[in-house]
Scaffold this motif. Structure first.
Motif, PDB file in Angstrom:
ATOM      1  N   ARG A   1      -1.714  12.667   5.820  1.00 56.63           N
ATOM      2  CA  ARG A   1      -2.980  12.613   6.166  1.00 56.63           C
ATOM      3  C   ARG A   1      -3.867  13.466   7.443  1.00 56.63           C
ATOM      4  O   ARG A   1      -5.424  13.913   7.584  1.00 56.63           O
ATOM      5  N   GLY A  28      -1.539  -1.428   2.920  1.00 55.37           N
ATOM      6  CA  GLY A  28      -0.546  -0.759   1.036  1.00 55.37           C
ATOM      7  C   GLY A  28      -0.421   0.439   1.650  1.00 55.37           C
ATOM      8  O   GLY A  28      -0.113   1.314   1.141  1.00 55.37           O
ATOM      9  N   GLU A  29      -0.349   1.005   2.818  1.00 54.88           N
ATOM     10  CA  GLU A  29      -0.088   2.603   2.684  1.00 54.88           C
ATOM     11  C   GLU A  29       0.688   2.949   4.088  1.00 54.88           C
ATOM     12  O   GLU A  29       0.844   2.160   4.927  1.00 54.88           O
ATOM     13  N   ASP A  30       1.766   3.889   3.298  1.00 55.37           N
ATOM     14  CA  ASP A  30       2.760   4.529   4.066  1.00 55.37           C
ATOM     15  C   ASP A  30       2.487   5.021   5.086  1.00 55.37           C
ATOM     16  O   ASP A  30       1.747   5.403   5.809  1.00 55.37           O
ATOM     17  N   LEU A  31       3.004   4.534   6.647  1.00 49.25           N
ATOM     18  CA  LEU A  31       2.767   5.444   7.887  1.00 49.25           C
ATOM     19  C   LEU A  31       2.823   6.352   7.049  1.00 49.25           C
ATOM     20  O   LEU A  31       2.186   7.725   8.070  1.00 49.25           O
ATOM     21  N   ALA A  50      -2.406   4.103   9.559  1.00 48.75           N
ATOM     22  CA  ALA A  50      -1.973   3.555   7.580  1.00 48.75           C
ATOM     23  C   ALA A  50      -2.553   2.287   7.855  1.00 48.75           C
ATOM     24  O   ALA A  50      -2.868   0.765   8.729  1.00 48.75           O
ATOM     25  N   GLY A  51      -3.632   2.185   6.461  1.00 47.63           N
ATOM     26  CA  GLY A  51      -4.236   1.240   5.413  1.00 47.63           C
ATOM     27  C   GLY A  51      -3.887   0.736   4.615  1.00 47.63           C
ATOM     28  O   GLY A  51      -2.191   0.154   5.277  1.00 47.63           O
ATOM     29  N   VAL A  89       3.256   8.919   4.888  1.00 48.07           N
ATOM     30  CA  VAL A  89       1.589   9.473   3.927  1.00 48.07           C
ATOM     31  C   VAL A  89       0.357   9.355   5.122  1.00 48.07           C
ATOM     32  O   VAL A  89      -0.529   9.824   5.058  1.00 48.07           O
ATOM     33  N   ALA A  90      -0.070   8.439   5.474  1.00 47.75           N
ATOM     34  CA  ALA A  90      -0.461   8.110   6.627  1.00 47.75           C
ATOM     35  C   ALA A  90      -0.835   8.863   7.935  1.00 47.75           C
ATOM     36  O   ALA A  90      -1.730   9.898   8.261  1.00 47.75           O
ATOM     37  N   ARG A  91       0.206   9.734   8.499  1.00 48.89           N
ATOM     38  CA  ARG A  91       0.073  10.956   9.207  1.00 48.89           C
ATOM     39  C   ARG A  91       0.408  12.304   8.743  1.00 48.89           C
ATOM     40  O   ARG A  91      -0.380  13.007   9.239  1.00 48.89           O
TER      41      ARG A  91
END
Length: 142
Positions: free
Chosen positions: A34, A25-28, A22-23, A30-32
């Motif tokens: 993506r 402020g990004e939820d993990l 995750a970048g 959401v990053a997964r």
């Protein structure tokens, strides 16, 4: 004496833990998501003729996709030699056309081999399998 190389810096977090996905402020989750979508685009480009994702060399990806089709073709030819014989010298072209028409390969090589044989049969390149006769001891007298 040769100079010693610089030590490699380790990334923060444990390897494989997903902590650095995750970048800021990004939820993990959401990053997964993506990452899963990006991986799906690469797989579609390799096995289903999808568009080449940004950042990938199109020529190398096409070469790898062709290599994967060739691998499938060689395994299918070993599993269904009757289909390979029926395709003859056109085996590479026939299997490439089958793979393009199918899009995504079926789950398992046996299903792929049977699918290719059915594809050849639909085009009149492979005769229908012989009907199995009932053994004489199982036939009933009317």
């Amino acid at each position: 004496m040769a100079p010693r190389p610089e030590p490699v810096q380790q990334a923060e977090g444990r390897a494989g833990s997903g902590e650095n996905l995750a970048g800021p402020g990004e939820d993990l989750a959401v990053a997964r998501g993506r990452l899963a979508e990006a991986q799906g685009r690469v797989v579609r480009a390799l096995v289903a003729g999808g568009e080449v994702p940004d950042g990938f060399d199109a020529a190398r990806l096409r070469a790898q996709a062709a290599s994967l089709v060739a691998k499938r073709r060689s395994i299918v030819a070993r599993l269904r030699p009757d289909a390979a014989v029926a395709a003859g010298a056109d085996l590479a072209a026939e299997f490439a056309a089958y793979a393009r028409a199918r899009g995504e390969p079926p789950p398992g090589y046996r299903a792929d081999a049977d699918g290719f044989a059915a594809w050849l049969r639909e085009r009149g390149r492979l005769p229908d399998p012989p009907r199995r006769r009932t053994p004489w001891w199982r036939r009933r007298v009317p």
